[in-house]
Design a protein around this motif. Structure first.
Motif, mmCIF file in Angstrom:
data_model
loop_
_atom_site.group_PDB
_atom_site.id
_atom_site.type_symbol
_atom_site.label_atom_id
_atom_site.label_comp_id
_atom_site.label_asym_id
_atom_site.label_seq_id
_atom_site.Cartn_x
_atom_site.Cartn_y
_atom_site.Cartn_z
ATOM 1 N N HIS A 235 0.866 -1.189 0.000
ATOM 2 C CA HIS A 235 0.000 0.000 0.000
ATOM 3 C C HIS A 235 0.897 1.231 0.000
ATOM 4 C CE1 HIS A 235 -3.301 -2.680 1.009
ATOM 5 N NE2 HIS A 235 -4.150 -1.662 0.965
ATOM 6 N N TRP A 236 0.780 2.053 -1.057
ATOM 7 C CA TRP A 236 1.690 3.197 -1.166
ATOM 8 C C TRP A 236 1.013 4.342 -1.895
ATOM 9 C CZ3 TRP A 236 6.531 3.775 -4.748
ATOM 10 C CH2 TRP A 236 7.408 4.733 -4.188
ATOM 11 N N SER A 240 1.825 8.835 2.237
ATOM 12 C CA SER A 240 2.924 8.282 3.074
ATOM 13 C C SER A 240 3.834 9.397 3.575
ATOM 14 C CB SER A 240 3.726 7.265 2.255
ATOM 15 O OG SER A 240 4.250 7.894 1.090
ATOM 16 N N ILE A 246 -3.867 5.380 4.278
ATOM 17 C CA ILE A 246 -4.114 5.737 2.869
ATOM 18 C C ILE A 246 -5.629 5.906 2.648
ATOM 19 C CG2 ILE A 246 -4.202 3.307 2.146
ATOM 20 C CD1 ILE A 246 -2.744 4.204 -0.472
ATOM 21 N N SER A 451 -0.776 1.651 4.983
ATOM 22 C CA SER A 451 0.332 2.412 4.376
ATOM 23 C C SER A 451 1.303 2.850 5.476
ATOM 24 C CB SER A 451 -0.209 3.618 3.616
ATOM 25 O OG SER A 451 -0.941 4.457 4.489
ATOM 26 N N TYR A 452 2.379 3.470 5.057
ATOM 27 C CA TYR A 452 3.511 3.767 5.952
ATOM 28 C C TYR A 452 3.087 4.533 7.207
ATOM 29 C CZ TYR A 452 7.707 6.056 7.713
ATOM 30 O OH TYR A 452 8.690 6.533 8.540
ATOM 31 N N GLY A 483 4.095 -1.002 3.995
ATOM 32 C CA GLY A 483 3.767 0.361 3.539
ATOM 33 C C GLY A 483 5.067 1.115 3.325
#
Ligand code: FHN
Length: 640
Positions: A235-236, A240, A246, A451-452, A483
């Motif tokens: 997931h990006w 991020s 996200i 995500s991150y 992420g």
């Protein structure tokens, strides 16, 4: 004297003119004849053949991949320079398999006619081969490599005085996405071109007739998916940069916040993104496939789509990330899958059409959107077409939400594309309680956010491994999510878990690859998988050595006795710890199969985990204290 001088100039002028005319005629004639001579087409695409043979009016179309030099000659083609591009992985209309067949056919033909034709890998090769009176066939094989090569060849044609070419649609797209150092179209402008009209693109995506499409996954692909067992979920997006989840921050957000969220795309520039590094890490972790977020609920497209301006190629980064991910993971031998969110907040944000929920697609909305001014459904079906025809052989699509019209469209383009979410059960962050003998997949994060997240609350590697074992024992796949950071690198905590998983898979991967459930998923804390081979089974018993059946914690580097009531051994049965030399003791009686296994494989030094005071003073121990896999061959189930 003066008259004499005028006469000479006039002659020269006339002569010059003559030469010019001659030259023009010859270059016009040359162009004309050349038009029939140098044809650049990617031969895996039947469309190109049709173009070729219609131009050469060589009557019926030859089967793909069969380049019949004599027929071309017959057709008056001076095959001095026939450039063939077999972009096997970048552009399989049908699938990579066809490209490979073409490649094989081509190489065989060249081999059989080595006295007449020769493979030309570089421009200078062409010169040498032509000088030897043979036919030069520039052949480019590897993805990215294909691009440079073809550009190089075209420059070579140019140097050889070629002034025009016939280019089919695919080749043109190819350059657009290659990221080659040549500015877009740069190479082509230089050479002048005649491109099959863009509109041909649509016609080249052959859609299976509605009544012929099978609305279910291809059984063979389903087996490949179930054998694969472990995949990487990614997931990006621009979010991020601030470590938020996200898309979900758009939910119930103020107008100001939505503006700020979408403005993040203007600063998204992952300069340290290296798809090859991601792919190497995934491979090392023992993963067999990847599922990458091409578009999440926020509508941001990580690929160079013509159906939306809200895309990666309109950010400072400006390159197609999906193209790089697909090529890099395929190069590492992983199957490529694309995540796609039918719910699209951006559509509603730009069109003002009310949205029924972040994940709810507005398939019924006819309000036009994007540069192509498409309705919601046509916009998303356009995406599905691009994702399935522009990035090589795509193994699977993963629709995160209602997706019937998209799933159908995908199967009309590629009947054998495997659909994950949208077609098979995909429990999220949990493992179903019982085994199932059909494809299913549990997707899980390494922390709790997809995500991150700068300060993630991480799962332990042991937990991730145990989840994998339980999922495989119940017949499912595990899709483990990471992420990536805003600069493109995999975060250190995620990398650490992937490397730990890599160590476990190096020792015990056999117990979770190409396996199916045993008659029972587990006996107490011993988890079971089997590899079907004929009459007998090879069984894998995976259990934790760091505590015994009574739950007393023990140092992991020790022995374990356990009994399997569901297993009947045979004389040929052998019991061993995977990755460790030697075998384990066992005996069978009416109570079951009794196994005693000693873990002696010194792999990692860890702090002494036990609470046995006697060991406390030593404070280190051999580990890792992860589940251990025991292989039990030639067994049969005891049916109760
Ligand atoms: O909302 C998404 C979420 O962000 C994430 O993509 C997961 C992955 O399975 N799916 C949705 C939640 O079910």
């Amino acid at each position: 004297m003066k008259i004499r001088k005028c006469r000479v100039t006039l002659c020269c002028f006339v002569l010059g003119l003559l030469v010019m005319i001659m030259a023009c005629i010859s270059s016009k004639e040359r162009i004309e004849t050349f038009h029939r001579q140098a044809l650049v087409w990617d031969c895996h695409n039947d469309l190109s053949y049709r173009v070729l043979y219609e131009k050469l009016d060589i009557g019926q179309r030859l089967p793909a991949g069969h380049v019949d030099i004599p027929r071309l000659k017959e057709g008056g083609v001076d095959v001095q320079t026939v450039a063939l591009f077999i972009q096997n992985f970048l552009y399989p209309d049908q699938c990579a398999r066809q490209a490979r067949q073409l490649q094989a056919a081509m190489l065989k033909m060249i081999e059989q006619n080595s006295d007449q034709v020769e493979l030309a890998r570089t421009g200078s090769d062409i010169e040498r081969i032509v000088a030897a009176g043979k036919i030069a066939i520039p052949l480019a094989i590897e993805g990215g490599h294909a691009i440079e090569n073809s550009l190089e060849n075209l420059r070579e044609f140019h140097r050889q005085g070629v002034s025009s070419m016939t280019l089919t649609h695919n080749v043109t797209h190819d350059w657009a996405d290659s990221g080659a150092d040549e500015p877009r179209w740069g190479g082509l402008n230089e050479l002048g071109r005649e491109v099959v009209p863009e509109s041909n693109l649509e016609s080249s995506i052959q859609l299976l007739p509605e009544d012929q499409v099978r609305l279910s996954n291809d059984p063979k692909k389903t087996e490949i998916f179930r054998d694969a067992g472990l995949g990487l979920f990614i997931h990006w997006g621009p979010n991020s940069q601030v470590g938020s989840e996200i898309s979900w921050p758009l939910n119930n957000a103020s107008k100001e916040y939505i503006e700020k969220y979408y403005a993040l795309a203007e600063t998204f520039n992952p300069i340290k993104f290296d798809a090859a590094e991601w792919a190497r890490l995934a491979k090392l972790a023992g993963m067999e496939y990847v599922v990458f977020t091409t578009k999440h609920h926020d509508g941001f497209c990580m690929f160079d789509t013509k159906y939306s301006q809200f895309k990666i190629t309109n950010t400072p980064y400006a390159k197609d990330i999906v193209a790089q991910v697909a090529e890099a993971f395929r190069k590492e031998g992983l199957l490529v899958g694309f995540y796609y969110s039918p719910g699209d907040f951006r559509y509603h944000y730009e069109t003002g059409v009310p949205q029924q929920g972040l994940m709810t697609p507005a398939f019924e909305s006819e309000v036009s959107f994007g540069p192509e001014q498409k309705s919601f459904l046509a916009y998303e079906q356009g995406h599905v077409e691009e994702l399935l025809t522009r990035y090589g052989d795509i193994f699977m699509l993963w629709f995160d939400g209602k997706c019937e019209p998209l799933k159908k469209h995908a199967w009309r383009i590629r009947q054998d594309v495997f659909i994950g979410r949208g077609e098979i059960p995909t429990p999220e962050q949990r493992i179903p309680g019982k085994a199932a003998d059909h494809a299913w997949e549990s997707c899980m994060t390494t922390s709790w956010q997809w995500s991150y997240q700068p300060h993630p609350d991480l799962r332990t590697s042991k937990e991730v491994i145990l989840n994998l074992v339980k999922i495989r024992a119940r017949g499912g796949n595990m899709l483990l999510n990471v992420g990536p950071k805003p600069d493109g690198r995999i975060s250190d905590p995620d990398e650490a878990i992937l490397r730990d998983l890599g160590l476990w898979m190096m020792m015990y991967g056999e117990a979770v690859r190409e396996v199916r459930p045993w008659t029972v998923t587990n006996e107490s804390d011993v988890w079971l998988t089997q590899k079907k081979n004929g009459e007998y089974s090879t069984l894998y018993a995976v259990t934790d050595f760091s505590y015994d059946e009574e739950g007393t914690s023990r140092q992991p580097f020790s022995g374990r006795r356990f009994t399997l009531k569901s297993v009947k051994a045979t004389e040929q049965t052998e019991v061993s710890i995977l990755g460790q030399s030697g075998t384990c003791q066992w005996h069978q009686d009416e109570k079951g199969l009794h196994i005693t296994a000693f873990n002696q494989h010194t792999v990692q030094i860890i702090a002494y985990p036990g609470n046995n005071p006697e060991f406390k003073q030593r404070a280190w121990n051999w580990g890792p204290d992860w589940p251990v896999a025991i292989k039990i061959t030639k067994v049969k189930p005891i049916m109760r």
